[in-house]
Write a protein that holds these residues in place. Sequence first.
Motif, PDB file in Angstrom:
ATOM      1  N   ARG A 169     -29.143 -23.898  32.778  1.00  0.00           N
ATOM      2  CA  ARG A 169     -29.603 -24.764  33.859  1.00  0.00           C
ATOM      3  C   ARG A 169     -31.097 -25.027  33.704  1.00  0.00           C
ATOM      4  O   ARG A 169     -31.827 -24.232  33.106  1.00  0.00           O
ATOM      5  CB  ARG A 169     -29.312 -24.115  35.222  1.00  0.00           C
ATOM      6  N   PRO A 170     -31.611 -26.114  34.258  1.00  0.00           N
ATOM      7  CA  PRO A 170     -33.035 -26.414  34.136  1.00  0.00           C
ATOM      8  C   PRO A 170     -33.903 -25.475  34.962  1.00  0.00           C
ATOM      9  O   PRO A 170     -33.516 -25.050  36.047  1.00  0.00           O
ATOM     10  CB  PRO A 170     -33.139 -27.859  34.658  1.00  0.00           C
ATOM     11  N   TRP A 229     -27.711 -31.794  35.841  1.00  0.00           N
ATOM     12  CA  TRP A 229     -27.414 -30.840  34.757  1.00  0.00           C
ATOM     13  C   TRP A 229     -25.912 -30.764  34.535  1.00  0.00           C
ATOM     14  O   TRP A 229     -25.137 -30.750  35.499  1.00  0.00           O
ATOM     15  CB  TRP A 229     -27.966 -29.468  35.126  1.00  0.00           C
ATOM     16  N   HIS A 273     -23.376 -28.490  31.686  1.00  0.00           N
ATOM     17  CA  HIS A 273     -23.496 -27.425  30.695  1.00  0.00           C
ATOM     18  C   HIS A 273     -22.665 -27.615  29.438  1.00  0.00           C
ATOM     19  O   HIS A 273     -22.969 -27.023  28.401  1.00  0.00           O
ATOM     20  CB  HIS A 273     -23.126 -26.078  31.330  1.00  0.00           C
TER      21      HIS A 273
END
Length: 262
Positions: free
Chosen positions: A119-120, A129, A131
């Motif tokens: 995650r950012p 986001w 993954h």
Amino acid sequence: MRIALAIEYCGTHFHGWQSQPSGNTVQDALEAALAAIAGQPVGVICAGRTDAGVHATHQVVHFDAPVERPLSAWVRGVNSHLPDGVAVRWAQPVAPEFHARFSARGRRYRYLLMNRPQRPGLWQGRVGWFHLPLDLAAMQAAAGRLLGEHDFSAFRAAGCQAKTPVKTLWRADVQQQGNLLVFDFEASAFLHHMVRNLVGSLVYIGKGAQPAEWMDELLQARDRTEAAPTFSPDGLYFRGPIYESHWQLPDPQDDFLDGMLK
């Protein structure tokens, strides 16, 4: 005198654009700052309302100035009264018939999606986001099917107040720069949550859950329940309205999104 302003803001800590009793909206902050300069209440009208968490690089508003002030007061003066995360970029006198919303012939949005397993952190709140790996070519093919005039009911929020779901999309494309996916949309107008719903369905296609042709099925079905869930607001940026040249408003092409993606 009617004045047009362009403002930019980070929507992460605001409850959207439109004024609310809580007062924690971009409109509330801007009107309070304008009132501090004018010495009396000032109401503004924007080109496009944004939801909580959504950002803007070139939101345009207009207001009828109740007092005469130099243009610098409507920029530097107003900025001195604005909270962190929102700032006026320019101010310009406009004709009395100019309307920030109704004079616009189109609008532009960009969605930034970080596509990596983690995650950012640094970009938290500024990007969406996802993954799992995404197929760029499949998303590009699906985005191309959105171009033109369509009934976008499948991508319309339940509470949308637009008179018609039929809109004309001039641009719908997806680019990739490293682990950042960039979705660009330009249209005559947008429905409530339309961009976030489009991104959600494009991500479904990108992860292999549906083929690119699924986008045609969604447009034909006109059923919101058939499309993917609404994507996060974090990566959505309102890049501003599109006006005819005779209004002589500054060109928004110098926004930071262009600069950082070159």
